[in-house]
Write a protein that holds these residues in place. Structure first.
Motif, PDB file in Angstrom:
ATOM      1  N   LYS A 111       0.835  -1.208   0.000  1.00  0.00           N
ATOM      2  CA  LYS A 111       0.000   0.000   0.000  1.00  0.00           C
ATOM      3  C   LYS A 111       0.867   1.254   0.000  1.00  0.00           C
ATOM      4  O   LYS A 111       0.597   2.219  -0.718  1.00  0.00           O
ATOM      5  N   LYS A 112       1.934   1.230   0.799  1.00  0.00           N
ATOM      6  CA  LYS A 112       2.847   2.373   0.891  1.00  0.00           C
ATOM      7  C   LYS A 112       3.558   2.612  -0.447  1.00  0.00           C
ATOM      8  O   LYS A 112       3.651   3.746  -0.916  1.00  0.00           O
TER       9      LYS A 112
ATOM     10  N   LYS B 115       1.544   4.184  -3.516  1.00  0.00           N
ATOM     11  CA  LYS B 115       1.409   5.645  -3.569  1.00  0.00           C
ATOM     12  C   LYS B 115       2.495   6.253  -4.453  1.00  0.00           C
ATOM     13  O   LYS B 115       2.260   7.220  -5.157  1.00  0.00           O
ATOM     14  N   ARG B 116       3.699   5.672  -4.415  1.00  0.00           N
ATOM     15  CA  ARG B 116       4.809   6.164  -5.240  1.00  0.00           C
ATOM     16  C   ARG B 116       4.824   5.555  -6.633  1.00  0.00           C
ATOM     17  O   ARG B 116       5.265   6.189  -7.584  1.00  0.00           O
TER      18      ARG B 116
ATOM     19  N   PRO C 190       2.154   3.881  -8.926  1.00  0.00           N
ATOM     20  CA  PRO C 190       0.741   3.531  -9.111  1.00  0.00           C
ATOM     21  C   PRO C 190       0.481   2.270  -9.939  1.00  0.00           C
ATOM     22  O   PRO C 190      -0.586   1.672  -9.827  1.00  0.00           O
TER      23      PRO C 190
END
Length: 118
Positions: free
Chosen positions: A16-17, A20-21, A23
């Motif tokens: 998930k983390k 964000k960077r 996609p």
């Protein structure tokens, strides 16, 4: 024959983390499953993507590091994206458990304690 995939809670958090960077990661991991993990474990084709972590294997479970991981969000890098996936393979049940995903720019190596805990 088909592999069954599972993910640990820690893997989900890492994923998930990183999403964000990067996609495209969700699509990229599906591609990696077909083009690396399944080739290696089901068809016994070694395209130099999956590397066994020999010193941590048990009688039941083998641990692998997926090194060649193409991430579309990292344009121009191809399979040299620097993203690593650590997973456990249990041959008796044909199950893959995703343990960790990380970007080499953030950390150099896998979390060996997490692997041992699994």
């Amino acid at each position: 024959m088909k592999l069954e995939y599972h993910e640990t809670d820690e893997f989900k958090k890492d994923f998930k983390k990183l999403t964000k960077r990067f996609p495209t990661l969700a699509d990229d991991i599906e591609t990696a499953k077909k083009n690396a993990i399944e080739l290696y474990h089901l068809l016994k084709i070694d395209n130099q993507s999956c590397f066994q972590i020999n010193d941590l294997k048990t009688a039941e479970v083998e641990f692998y590091k997926l090194k060649k991981f193409a991430c579309k969000s990292l344009k121009g890098k191809g399979v040299h994206s620097g993203i690593r996936v650590i997973y456990a393979y249990r041959q008796s049940t044909m199950a893959i458990t995703m343990l960790e995903i990380y970007f080499k720019g953030d950390k150099k190596s896998e979390d060996r304690e997490r692997i041992k805990k699994f």
